[in-house]
Design a protein around this motif. Structure first.
Motif, PDB file in Angstrom:
ATOM      1  N   ALA A  97      35.307  18.590  26.996  1.00 19.84           N
ATOM      2  CA  ALA A  97      36.703  18.036  26.697  1.00 19.84           C
ATOM      3  C   ALA A  97      37.317  16.447  26.949  1.00 19.84           C
ATOM      4  O   ALA A  97      38.183  16.194  26.381  1.00 19.84           O
ATOM      5  N   TYR A  98      36.340  15.687  27.552  1.00 21.99           N
ATOM      6  CA  TYR A  98      36.876  14.228  27.364  1.00 21.99           C
ATOM      7  C   TYR A  98      36.633  13.777  25.766  1.00 21.99           C
ATOM      8  O   TYR A  98      37.299  12.950  24.511  1.00 21.99           O
ATOM      9  N   GLN A  99      35.291  14.300  25.282  1.00 18.56           N
ATOM     10  CA  GLN A  99      35.105  14.652  23.348  1.00 18.56           C
ATOM     11  C   GLN A  99      36.150  14.718  23.388  1.00 18.56           C
ATOM     12  O   GLN A  99      35.888  13.967  22.156  1.00 18.56           O
ATOM     13  N   GLN A 100      36.685  15.773  22.840  1.00 11.01           N
ATOM     14  CA  GLN A 100      37.891  16.376  22.168  1.00 11.01           C
ATOM     15  C   GLN A 100      38.940  15.531  22.602  1.00 11.01           C
ATOM     16  O   GLN A 100      39.964  14.874  20.994  1.00 11.01           O
ATOM     17  N   ILE A 101      39.975  14.383  23.640  1.00  8.72           N
ATOM     18  CA  ILE A 101      40.353  13.647  23.797  1.00  8.72           C
ATOM     19  C   ILE A 101      40.517  12.208  22.648  1.00  8.72           C
ATOM     20  O   ILE A 101      40.768  11.981  22.386  1.00  8.72           O
ATOM     21  N   LEU A 102      38.925  12.326  22.657  1.00  7.52           N
ATOM     22  CA  LEU A 102      38.684  10.998  22.562  1.00  7.52           C
ATOM     23  C   LEU A 102      38.351  10.852  21.041  1.00  7.52           C
ATOM     24  O   LEU A 102      38.911  10.006  20.081  1.00  7.52           O
ATOM     25  N   LYS A 103      38.465  12.008  20.656  1.00  4.36           N
ATOM     26  CA  LYS A 103      38.639  12.618  19.049  1.00  4.36           C
ATOM     27  C   LYS A 103      40.114  12.091  18.712  1.00  4.36           C
ATOM     28  O   LYS A 103      40.682  11.948  17.472  1.00  4.36           O
ATOM     29  N   LYS A 104      41.415  12.311  19.606  1.00  8.57           N
ATOM     30  CA  LYS A 104      42.751  12.039  18.886  1.00  8.57           C
ATOM     31  C   LYS A 104      43.159  10.587  19.647  1.00  8.57           C
ATOM     32  O   LYS A 104      43.658  10.431  19.016  1.00  8.57           O
ATOM     33  N   THR A 105      42.464  10.243  20.292  1.00  7.88           N
ATOM     34  CA  THR A 105      42.708   8.961  20.645  1.00  7.88           C
ATOM     35  C   THR A 105      41.260   8.314  21.274  1.00  7.88           C
ATOM     36  O   THR A 105      40.856   8.169  22.195  1.00  7.88           O
ATOM     37  N   LYS A 106      40.598   7.457  20.117  1.00  9.10           N
ATOM     38  CA  LYS A 106      40.104   6.528  20.628  1.00  9.10           C
ATOM     39  C   LYS A 106      39.243   5.722  21.161  1.00  9.10           C
ATOM     40  O   LYS A 106      38.149   6.280  22.300  1.00  9.10           O
ATOM     41  N   ASP A 107      40.256   4.815  21.785  1.00  8.68           N
ATOM     42  CA  ASP A 107      39.983   3.765  22.897  1.00  8.68           C
ATOM     43  C   ASP A 107      40.877   4.870  24.522  1.00  8.68           C
ATOM     44  O   ASP A 107      41.471   3.845  25.517  1.00  8.68           O
ATOM     45  N   TYR A 108      40.820   5.715  24.645  1.00  5.20           N
ATOM     46  CA  TYR A 108      41.737   6.366  25.509  1.00  5.20           C
ATOM     47  C   TYR A 108      40.569   6.128  26.751  1.00  5.20           C
ATOM     48  O   TYR A 108      39.806   6.721  27.217  1.00  5.20           O
ATOM     49  N   VAL A 109      40.875   5.489  27.755  1.00  4.08           N
ATOM     50  CA  VAL A 109      39.926   4.580  28.767  1.00  4.08           C
ATOM     51  C   VAL A 109      39.489   5.559  29.652  1.00  4.08           C
ATOM     52  O   VAL A 109      38.472   5.436  30.240  1.00  4.08           O
ATOM     53  N   PRO A 110      40.730   5.866  30.601  1.00  2.00           N
ATOM     54  CA  PRO A 110      40.058   7.763  31.233  1.00  2.00           C
ATOM     55  C   PRO A 110      39.675   8.290  30.745  1.00  2.00           C
ATOM     56  O   PRO A 110      38.407   8.651  31.546  1.00  2.00           O
ATOM     57  N   ALA A 111      39.242   8.533  29.724  1.00  2.00           N
ATOM     58  CA  ALA A 111      38.868   9.961  29.004  1.00  2.00           C
ATOM     59  C   ALA A 111      36.660   9.514  29.394  1.00  2.00           C
ATOM     60  O   ALA A 111      35.932   9.700  29.525  1.00  2.00           O
ATOM     61  N   LEU A 112      36.847   7.868  28.400  1.00  2.00           N
ATOM     62  CA  LEU A 112      35.614   6.906  28.476  1.00  2.00           C
ATOM     63  C   LEU A 112      34.765   6.732  29.764  1.00  2.00           C
ATOM     64  O   LEU A 112      34.040   6.814  29.826  1.00  2.00           O
ATOM     65  N   LYS A 113      35.610   6.606  31.222  1.00  2.24           N
ATOM     66  CA  LYS A 113      35.308   6.563  32.635  1.00  2.24           C
ATOM     67  C   LYS A 113      35.196   7.608  32.736  1.00  2.24           C
ATOM     68  O   LYS A 113      34.045   7.966  33.895  1.00  2.24           O
ATOM     69  N   GLY A 114      36.242   9.139  32.448  1.00  2.00           N
ATOM     70  CA  GLY A 114      34.894   9.794  32.935  1.00  2.00           C
ATOM     71  C   GLY A 114      34.261  10.521  32.100  1.00  2.00           C
ATOM     72  O   GLY A 114      32.883  11.410  32.895  1.00  2.00           O
ATOM     73  N   LEU A 115      34.053  10.346  30.959  1.00  3.25           N
ATOM     74  CA  LEU A 115      32.777  10.423  30.407  1.00  3.25           C
ATOM     75  C   LEU A 115      31.559  10.093  31.045  1.00  3.25           C
ATOM     76  O   LEU A 115      30.558  10.582  31.176  1.00  3.25           O
ATOM     77  N   GLY A 116      31.611   8.254  31.832  1.00  2.00           N
ATOM     78  CA  GLY A 116      30.783   7.755  32.117  1.00  2.00           C
ATOM     79  C   GLY A 116      30.185   8.239  33.179  1.00  2.00           C
ATOM     80  O   GLY A 116      28.479   8.547  33.224  1.00  2.00           O
ATOM     81  N   GLU A 117      30.922   8.782  33.938  1.00  2.00           N
ATOM     82  CA  GLU A 117      31.203   9.014  35.390  1.00  2.00           C
ATOM     83  C   GLU A 117      30.030  10.737  35.083  1.00  2.00           C
ATOM     84  O   GLU A 117      29.242  10.605  36.013  1.00  2.00           O
ATOM     85  N   CYS A 118      30.464  11.792  33.824  1.00  2.00           N
ATOM     86  CA  CYS A 118      29.746  12.788  33.849  1.00  2.00           C
ATOM     87  C   CYS A 118      28.369  12.775  33.670  1.00  2.00           C
ATOM     88  O   CYS A 118      27.250  12.842  34.213  1.00  2.00           O
ATOM     89  N   TYR A 119      27.933  11.982  32.638  1.00  2.00           N
ATOM     90  CA  TYR A 119      27.053  11.045  32.219  1.00  2.00           C
ATOM     91  C   TYR A 119      25.453  10.805  33.521  1.00  2.00           C
ATOM     92  O   TYR A 119      24.948  10.983  33.916  1.00  2.00           O
ATOM     93  N   LEU A 120      26.890   9.642  34.076  1.00  2.00           N
ATOM     94  CA  LEU A 120      25.767   9.063  35.443  1.00  2.00           C
ATOM     95  C   LEU A 120      25.648  10.695  36.597  1.00  2.00           C
ATOM     96  O   LEU A 120      23.872  10.414  37.117  1.00  2.00           O
ATOM     97  N   MET A 121      26.494  11.480  36.522  1.00  2.00           N
ATOM     98  CA  MET A 121      25.881  12.298  38.406  1.00  2.00           C
ATOM     99  C   MET A 121      24.756  13.610  37.308  1.00  2.00           C
ATOM    100  O   MET A 121      24.338  14.233  38.468  1.00  2.00           O
ATOM    101  N   LEU A 122      25.283  13.919  35.553  1.00  2.00           N
ATOM    102  CA  LEU A 122      24.218  14.434  35.686  1.00  2.00           C
ATOM    103  C   LEU A 122      22.527  13.856  35.459  1.00  2.00           C
ATOM    104  O   LEU A 122      22.053  13.989  35.686  1.00  2.00           O
ATOM    105  N   ALA A 123      22.956  12.256  35.261  1.00  2.00           N
ATOM    106  CA  ALA A 123      21.671  10.954  35.502  1.00  2.00           C
ATOM    107  C   ALA A 123      20.803  11.526  36.643  1.00  2.00           C
ATOM    108  O   ALA A 123      20.028  11.562  37.240  1.00  2.00           O
TER     109      ALA A 123
END
Length: 1560
Positions: free
Chosen positions: A651-677
């Protein structure tokens, strides 16, 4: 006949009638009529007698004749009346009325009582015919007769009442005379009442008034009667109510009427007519709210008053409640009276008002309905006002042309009609022709200045005309104010005023007042929304909420969306999510496709904590409007909260396709990958965790690039970098964006130390932006992790001390900033207690402060326990761990602490505690501790039968559990040699040979450069042993020879490697060397056994035996005895094998060796030819060990080989083995398929469980097994055979050559014994040839035979097949074969000498009519099968022999030998098995010899009706049984048999039944 005789005849007729001798009477009357045709009495008597004899027509004719003769005589008319009264025919009622009229004329001069009786009958007849005028006249004359007769007042009173009752039904359809007679009756009844006042009199008066109210022209009489009744009954409200209803209905509102209304309400305040009258008065006084209220209340009590509904509609129109007005008009139309002059006029008025209301609603549907209403008005086409209405309706419907046409016509014909100019103005306004519209509305206002709508539309025209006119107070505002003054109920004009004050004047307070007024009047969304919004802007939340509450309370489901939405948003803002959810759901019921509303609902659910429903709401919003980025982001954030990180990332990636520098989505992606890690680190998937960390860093870096001023982003970067502290440095190679490092490079690879250092810098950056205590704590922990890593890497201690000092200072800073946080104190304690600092007092103080800050603090208690354990305070450590366990029993670390204490004090519970830690979760300390204890227990060979071993190792499944956790341990810590050694040891136990080799290799490589050479030699020996186990003997020899071998295990290891490599002499030397260093006799016996095996390998059987006997003489070991027994089996030496087995069974005891014991014993029994004993031996072992899957598997493998008659039991055994242990699936499914093939199972019996399905599963599990492909070939052949028998299309054709080549390829790929692979290939080739032959592909079969013989020319089976194929065409031609060919075939069969060969030769002889020779061949095959112990061969030979003999018997050959041969062969077959075919052959023999015998029927019925018999056999038996039953004419049993054939789909039997029944 004389006159005297006529009289005598009439007398006789009268006597006969008196005696009910009607036929006799007829005779006498006819006698009279012969003499006197016009004799009155004779005709009367005939009528009477004919009526009694039920001859109505003759009776009617006789009576009429008599009446014609003497019309003034009563007898004939009375007879006719009686005859008509008895008749049920409808057409006689008119005649009966005429007869009654005649009787009335005759009785009027004489018997008054009979006249009255006849009159009563006549009235009843008229009443039934609904001839009310005749009823009234007749009854009025009856009353006159009674009056003339001097009847008293009471009797006359009852007669008048009876007249009222008779005419009561006629009030709707009366003529004037009937009406007047009814009213006269009422007046006489009221006046003649004896008791006045009384209840009876009161009811009469009520009925009289009610009757009068139905006649509009009787107003004066109604008023007089009401006045008279009110004078008599002053407390009774009824007459007043009738009068009031009369005034309402007639539209008379004089002083008298208003006085009646007020008087009625004084008498009864809840009276419907009185309240309606009050409402009409309010309407006249322009008190519209009160009018609507009163009229509505009155109509609830008196609903059948069309005028009242009309007045209510008028009041509602005045208040602009147009839809309610339409409903009121509809109710009025339902209750309106007859469509005569008053009723029609009333209906026209109602329809006109309805049309006007519908036009005011101003939508297309209402306009269409308005046109329909106008069309129903009589004379509407000539009324200019109604034409104007029609024009407005057309305009509302969008039909501008029709509206313009009407407008032009009206302007020409009625130029002074204001409505015509207004219509033209509306048309121009709709066309946005505001200049023309202005003129038209001005013309309309000139003619009717009191119409508020004209002023409003003129104001709207100025509003839209231009900005100048919009702002011109003299135009727009003036007309809006004029309209509001003229019609204070016109809500839309107040809304316009609100727009003006808000948008033009900027007076929000006055605008809100106007909007509020508009909303109170019309309740529209526009005015309500504006009023609420302005109230919120002005800070008046109470007003806003009151408006919203008012709307929502009144709103029905699916309406008032705006109010629900506004109130929901209000509740959401004020922190009331549950109320917000309810309101927003209500808003969505009104508009389910509003994406914004779904988004708001999602926020409400999220605020309430309902994450799943919130997710659905946000998803729905994004589906309805994909451009709502916030909804997609919120959905992704919820997925993240719920732990669905992959979905959130998408879902976050879908947002970034429309808005490349949408900070909440970038932050959410980072948090997801951190939680997966973190999740991957918890599962010890370090490689995957590092990949996730790299991706998290990339997205966090992109976010900080967009928003470098956000502290939380830098903190998250620090968290991500620090999370690698647990990962091995070798695995940490992370690419980081150059912008994060302050470099121009796109990406740069960082090691673990660099990444941890980067984390510290990120925390520092976060601190600069926002110096929070938690970030100080994180920075301190980061410094500690850096020091920890440098310590492990062996770096300079100064740098480590500096980092630890920084860590300590950061944590002290965090504690100073927030001394109540238990987390900060705990972290400070951990750092203070590390060995490099060693400040145990500070550590203890910190842990105690952490516990004081948070009572339920399992981590601090555990750390305190570790501190005590490190300082040697065992008891305090135990107490601290115990408290931690009580606080949270599932916390892992405190259990590890207790396990370490148990290990230190030597407790028996140590292993249980370590195992419990691995069950709770994975941790390196717990994993290594448990693995150490498992390996230690396994190394102790003396404890195998103890309860402790059985529980700890076997029951607790310790070996695989320890192997799993130790694998994870070595993933995390790849430089622990002891851990790899233990892992290799456990892998060996689990037969994971390659994994064991890898583990031992890693252990050896880690110890290669260590100072402890002894451990290195042991590791190399372990490595060499594992290499030998996987067949890498060269490498194993190289490993063994690379280290000095002085110990027994090392020498034996290299000896085994030499043996497996084939270096037998070197192996012998090594074993002899091992023999010299062996200490125990058992080791020496094992070496001698190995030497014996080597001697056998060199074909020195006697030397091998000598060595094995040498072992046996000293102290026989089970291995040497097994080898000796195996040697006997291999060399077919039953004596040696039996003797060795006997000795072996003395030494092998216990459940562990049950499988080997059973296998060897079965092999010896098979060698001895004890086939049944083989099965019994395994069955006996299973009886003792029913939970052993290996034994069940062995049984399923041996049954088809040695006792194929029990093949079904073998299949069951295979299924049990599969259920007990799925690991046996590969082998067991193959055995199940073989057993099912042997038992004759196929797919027509069971679609899911059949040989083909099971062998397909087996091949899917193990595609490299050539035997499985061979069984597949057999299963396909069996299925094709069944298909042939059932006359259906085959699905598995042309697979033979593919399967032959597959089997050949699989045997080449596997290192299987040569004789086994050759046998498989030969069988598959022969099977393919057989299939080709059976399917008629003779040339292909012959070519395949020749090809096979080229590679193996001495193969007797192939040679026989070639001869069979070559003879196939000769046999099909039905020509007699020459003796030379027959002799050649006999020689070939003699060479092959198999059961199948002799049976085939018998078939050849049978085709040549050489029955005796065929019999001898079958006997030869039977003899051979008996010698070989082949159960299948014996059964097939017996059945073929019986069929041969039966064929001769059926040909009616008179020879006693053949019937006895059938009987003998089938009897022997039935001894072998309960064979249905043998029973069928016996039944057919019986049928052939004694077709009509009862025994024949019994034998055939047993085959047909006994369950479990194959359908092919049953079908044959059914065919013969049907012929037998027709021969015996037993139709009852025939019907039963036919039903059975239908149930089983036996078409052949049903066709035979048709033929036999036709011929019968």
């Amino acid at each position: 006949m004389s006159n005297k005789e006529v009289k005598a005849a009439l007398k006789s007729a009268r006597d006969a009638i008196r005696n009910k001798e009607y036929k006799e009477a007829l005779k006498h009357c006819k006698t009279v009529l012969k003499q006197e045709k016009n004799n009155y009495n004779a005709w009367v008597f005939i009528g009477l007698a004919a009526a009694e004899l039920e001859q109505p027509d003759q009776a009617k004719g006789a009576y009429k004749k008599a009446a014609e003769l003497e019309p003034n005589q009563l007898l004939a008319w009375q007879g006719l009346a009686n005859l008509y009264e008895k008749s049920n025919q409808a057409d006689v009622k008119g005649d009966l009325a005429d007869v009654y009229q005649k009787l009335l004329e005759l009785y009027e001069r004489g018997d008054k009582q009979k006249w009255c009786d006849v009159c009563n009958k006549l009235v009843e007849l008229y009443r039934q015919e609904k001839k009310y005028l005749e009823v009234a006249r007749a009854w009025h004359k009856l009353i006159q007769i009674k009056q003339e007769g001097g009847a008293d007042n009471a009797e006359l009173h009852q007669l008048w009442k009876k007249m009222i009752q008779l005419l009561a039904e006629s009030t709707q359809n009366q003529d004037n005379e009937t009406e007047q007679l009814l009213l006269t009756a009422f007046e006489h009844a009221v006046n003649s009442s004896d008791s006045v006042p009384s209840e009876e009199h009161q009811n009469l008066c009520k009925d009289f008034i009610q009757c009068l109210s139905k006649f509009p022209h009787e107003t004066l009489r109604l008023k007089k009667t009401c006045d008279d009744m009110m004078a008599l009954y002053p407390t009774l409200s009824y007459p007043l109510e009738v009068l009031c209803l009369h005034f309402i209905q007639s539209g008379t509102f004089t002083e008298e009427a208003l006085h009646c209304f007020s008087r009625l309400l004084e008498m009864d305040s809840s009276s419907g007519p009185g309240i309606i009258g009050s409402g009409i008065k309010c309407l006249q006084e322009r008190k519209y709210e009160e009018a609507v209220e009163s009229l509505t209340e009155g109509l609830q009590k008196t609903s059948q008053c069309p005028a009242a509904w009309w007045y209510l509609a008028q009041a509602q129109m005045k208040m602009h409640k147009h839809r309610e007005a339409v409903l009121s008009c509809n109710q009025a139309l339902k209750t309106v009276g007859p469509l005569e002059s008053p009723g029609l006029q009333q209906k026209n008025l109602i329809l006109q008002l309805k049309a006007e209301a519908l036009i005011k609603i101003a939508d297309a549907d209402a306009a269409e309905e308005a046109i329909i209403a106008l069309e129903q008005i009589v004379g509407a086409s000539s009324d200019p006002l109604l034409l104007a209405f029609r024009g407005q309706a057309y305009l509302n419907e969008g039909l501008v042309d029709q509206a313009s046409k009407i407008s032009q016509e009206l302007l020409l014909s009625h130029p002074d009609l204001a409505e015509a100019h207004a219509l033209e103005g509306l048309i121009r306004y709709s066309q946005k022709n505001y200049e023309q519209a202005e003129k038209s509305f001005q013309n309309a206002i000139e003619r009717r200045a009191e119409i508020a709508e004209y002023h409003q539309y003129l104001g709207l025209t100025y509003w839209f005309m231009s900005d100048e006119t919009k702002k011109d107070k003299g135009k727009t505002l003036t007309h809006f104010l004029k309209a509001a003054k003229l019609d204070s109920y016109l809500g839309s004009v107040f809304c316009c005023l609100g727009n003006y004050y808000r948008d033009i004047a900027g007076d929000r307070s006055r605008a809100r007042g106007c909007y509020k007024k508009a909303f109170e009047l019309d309740g529209t969304e526009e005015s309500g929304t504006a009023a609420v919004d302005l109230s919120v802007e002005l800070g008046d939340m109470d007003t806003a909420l009151s408006i919203l509450n008012e709307v929502t309370e009144k709103a029905s489901a699916g309406t008032a969306k705006w109010a629900w939405l506004h109130r929901g948003l209000y509740y959401l803002r004020t922190g009331q999510p549950s109320q917000a959810v309810a309101d927003l759901q209500a808003a969505l019921r009104a508009d389910p496709k509003d994406a914004n509303c779904w988004e708001s609902l999602g926020e409400a659910y999220l605020s309430r904590g309902s994450y799943t429903t919130a997710l659905k709401s946000f998803t729905k919003a994004s589906e309805l409007n994909p451009e709502l980025v916030y909804s997609i982001y919120r959905a992704a954030a919820i997925e993240q909260i719920l732990g669905k990180y992959e979905d959130a990332i998408a879902a976050y990636q879908q947002i970034l396709k429309k808005t490349k520098d949408y900070v909440p989505a970038l932050k959410g992606l980072g948090e997801c990958y951190l939680m997966l890690a973190r999740s991957a680190l918890d599962k010890y998937l370090d490689g995957k965790a590092v990949d996730y960390i790299e991706q998290a860093l990339e997205f966090f870096t992109r976010a900080t690039k967009c928003r470098p001023d956000v502290s939380s982003l830098w903190k998250l970067l620090g968290d991500t970098c620090t999370s690698v502290h647990v990962v091995s440095p070798a695995k940490v190679n992370v690419q980081v964006l150059g912008s994060l490092l302050g470099k121009n490079a796109d990406k740069q690879m960082l090691k673990k130390s660099e990444l941890l250092s980067l984390g510290g810098r990120c925390y520092s950056r976060a601190l600069k932006l926002m110096p929070l205590p938690n970030i100080w704590c994180d920075l301190g922990i980061n410094y500690y992790r850096q020091a920890e890593h440098l310590t492990a890497m062996g770096t300079d201690m100064n740098e480590i001390s500096e980092l630890l000092e920084k860590s300590l200072q950061c944590l002290k800073k965090a504690v100073r900033l927030d001394s109540k946080s238990h987390l900060y104190w705990n972290a400070l304690g951990v750092v203070a207690s590390c060995s490099a600092i060693g400040n145990y007092a500070l550590a203890q103080h910190s842990f105690i402060k952490s516990v004081q800050a948070e009572q339920i603090n399992v981590v601090a208690w555990t750390n305190l326990g570790v501190l005590y354990l490190a300082t040697g305070n065992i008891e305090q450590a135990h107490e601290a761990f115990k408290i931690a366990q009580s606080l949270e029993p599932s916390y892992l670390m405190c259990w590890i602490g207790q396990a370490l204490i148990a290990e230190k004090v030597g407790s028996y519970d140590t292993m249980d505690l370590f195992r419990h830690t691995t069950e709770l979760s994975m941790h390196t300390e717990g994993a290594k501790g448990y693995a150490h204890w498992v390996c230690s227990t396994l190394q102790d060979k003396t404890n195998r039968n103890t309860e402790l071993y059985l529980y700890n190792i076997v029951q607790m499944n310790a070996i695989p559990a320890a192997q799993v956790v130790l694998s994870k341990y070595t993933e995390r810590i790849p430089d622990d040699a002891s851990a790899f050694t233990m892992l290799g040891y456990l892998n060996e136990y689990l037969h994971l040979k390659r994994q064991a080799t890898d583990a031992y290799q890693r252990a050896a490589s880690l110890l290669k450069n260590s100072e402890d050479t002894e451990k290195y030699i042991i590791a190399m020996q372990n490595y060499g042993r594992s290499l030998c186990a996987i067949g890498q003997c060269d490498k194993a020899i190289e490993v063994y020879t690379s280290v000095p071998l002085t110990e027994f295990d090392g020498i034996v290891g290299i000896a085994l490697a030499y043996f497996k490599k084939g270096l037998l002499q070197e192996s012998i030397k090594a074993y002899e060397r091992a023999l010299s260093v062996a200490e125990s006799e058992q080791d020496k016996a094992h070496i001698l056994t190995a030497l014996a095996i080597i001697e056998y390998k060199q074909n020195k059987v006697d030397a091998a035996k000598t060595l094995l006997f040498k072992c046996s003489l000293k102290e026989p070991s089970t291995e040497s005895l097994k080898a000796l027994c195996t040697l006997g089996l291999v060399k077919w030496d039953a004596t040696l094998a039996t003797a060795a087995l006997k000795e072996l069974l003395k030494h092998i005891k216990g459940a562990d060796s049950i499988y080997e014991r059973c296998l060897i014993t079965s092999a010896v029994y098979a060698l001895q030819g004890r086939n049944v004993g083989v099965q019994r031996q395994v069955s006996k072992a299973i009886h003792s060990n029913p939970d052993n899957p290996a034994l069940w598997s062995l049984l399923s493998r041996l049954v088809p080989l040695y006792t194929p008659q029990n093949a079904k039991a073998g299949a069951v055994a295979g299924n049990i083995a599969h259920m007990l242990d799925l690991n046996h699936g590969k082998e067991v499914l193959l055995n199940i398929a073989v057993n099912q093939l042997a038992a004759g199972c196929h797919s027509l019996e069971d679609q899911k469980n059949n040989p083909l399905k099971n062998i397909q599963k087996a091949i899917h599990l193990c595609p490299d097994n050539p035997a499985a492909w061979a069984v597949l070939m057999a299963a396909c052949h069996a299925e094709n055979t069944i298909v042939c028998l059932s006359n259906t299309e085959s699905k598995r054709t042309d697979l033979e050559m593919t399967l032959v080549s597959t089997i050949s390829a699989k045997t080449g790929e596997n290192s299987l014994p040569a004789n086994y692979t050759q046998a498989l290939e030969d069988w598959s080739l022969c099977q393919a040839i057989t299939i080709l032959e059976e399917t008629g592909r003779i040339s292909e079969a012959e070519a395949l035979c020749i090809k096979g013989l080229k590679s193996c020319p001495e193969h007797p089976g192939l040679f026989l097949l070639l001869r069979q194929v070559q003879c196939k065409q000769l046999l099909q031609s039905h020509k007699e074969l020459p003796d030379t060919i027959l002799e050649e075939l006999r020689k070939t069969v003699m060479t092959s000498s198999t059961v199948a060969a002799w049976q085939w030769l018998a078939k050849v002889y049978q085709s040549q009519r050489m029955m005796v020779a065929a019999e001898m061949c079958y006997r030869k095959s039977l003899q051979l099968a008996s010698q070989q112990g082949s159960w299948n061969g014996k059964l097939s030979s017996l059945l073929r022999l019986a069929m041969l003999a039966l064929e001769i018997c059926m040909a009616n050959v008179s020879n006693e030998h053949w019937p006895s041969l059938v009987q003998e062969a089938t009897t022997e077959a039935l001894k072998l098995s309960s064979c249905p075919l043998a029973a069928l052959l016996q039944a057919l023999l019986q049928y052939n010899s004694k077709k009509g015998a009862r025994e024949t029927r019994r034998m055939l019925e047993r085959l047909v009706y006994q369950p479990g018999n194959p359908e092919t056999i049953v079908s044959v038996a059914r065919w013969y049984l049907l012929q037998h039953l027709y021969a015996k004419d037993d139709y009852e049993l025939i019907d039963v048999l036919v039903e059975n054939a239908k149930a089983n789909g036996d078409v052949r039997a049903l066709e035979l039944n048709k033929k036999l029944s036709a011929s019968a």
